[in-house]
Motif scaffolding. Sequence first.
Motif, short mmCIF file in Angstrom:
data_model
loop_
_atom_site.label_atom_id
_atom_site.label_comp_id
_atom_site.label_asym_id
_atom_site.label_seq_id
_atom_site.Cartn_x
_atom_site.Cartn_y
_atom_site.Cartn_z
N GLU A 60 76.16 -50.98 -36.44
CA GLU A 60 75.50 -51.10 -37.69
C GLU A 60 75.09 -52.96 -37.81
OE1 GLU A 60 72.94 -52.92 -39.96
OE2 GLU A 60 72.79 -50.64 -39.80
N GLU A 61 73.87 -54.49 -37.59
CA GLU A 61 74.32 -54.99 -37.64
C GLU A 61 74.56 -56.23 -38.12
OE1 GLU A 61 70.58 -56.56 -35.10
OE2 GLU A 61 71.18 -55.23 -33.71
N GLU A 62 73.77 -54.93 -39.46
CA GLU A 62 74.55 -56.26 -40.76
C GLU A 62 75.24 -55.67 -41.85
OE1 GLU A 62 72.46 -58.95 -41.56
OE2 GLU A 62 71.01 -58.32 -40.01
N ILE A 63 76.29 -55.03 -41.04
CA ILE A 63 77.74 -54.67 -41.48
C ILE A 63 78.80 -55.50 -42.20
CG2 ILE A 63 79.27 -54.45 -39.10
CD1 ILE A 63 80.45 -51.63 -40.65
N ASN A 64 79.14 -55.66 -43.40
CA ASN A 64 80.01 -56.72 -43.89
C ASN A 64 81.04 -56.46 -43.15
OD1 ASN A 64 82.81 -57.08 -45.60
ND2 ASN A 64 80.78 -57.77 -46.10
#
Length: 203
Positions: A60-64
Motif C-alpha cells: 500500500e503506497e500510503e502505508i505508515n
Amino acid sequence: MSFSETAWKVFNQSIEQYHVNDDVDSLIENPFEDHSLEQILYAKNWIDSVQWHLEDIIREEEINPDEALKLKRRIDASNQQRTDLVEYIDAWFYKKYENISPKPDAKINTETIAWAVDRLSILALKVYHMRHEAERESASEDHRQKCQAKLNVLLEQHEDLSNAIDQLLIDIENGTVKMKMYKQMKMYNDESLNPILYQKTKK
C-alpha cells in the motif's frame, strides 16, 4: 488419490477457509488429525495464505512507515515458520522412506519433496486469486481475458508440477532417486551469524 491430488485438495480447503474472513489475524482451525500429513499441509498453506495477503498490505503506497516495518518483521517471522514446516514435511517423508535402499546409481533431485510441495501450495494461491480476477465483474473485459490466459498457464503448471511430484515419490520408492535432507541454515535471523546483529551485541 495420488499424493499431489491430496495436497491440492488440502491446500484449496485451507484457502477457502482463510477467505471466509479474509483477515490476516484470523486464527487457524485445522480440521485434520494431529500429526497427520494433511494437518501439516493445511498448516503450511495457511501460513502461505496469510503471508500472501501481508505482502499485498505492505505494498500500500500510503502505508505508515512504522506499520510497514512491523509488517516486514511479521513477514520475516512467517518466512521462518514456512521454512520450518517445509523441513518438517521433508522429515516426514524421510522417515516414511527410511527403509528404502537407493540403487547404486540413484540420482539426487535438484529439490526435495517438501520444496516442490511448497511450490504447489503457492501455486494453489496463484490459481485461486487469478481465477478471481478472471471472473471479477467490476474489472474490464480486457483485464478478465488477460487473467484468464494467465490462469490457463497456471492450470497447466499445476498439472505438470503435480505429475513431477508424484513421479519423484515413485522414483524414491523404487530407489532410483536418493532422498537427502539439507537444513536451510538461514543466517539473517541468527544473532551469531548476522553481522548486523552480532556486532550490535558487542557494543
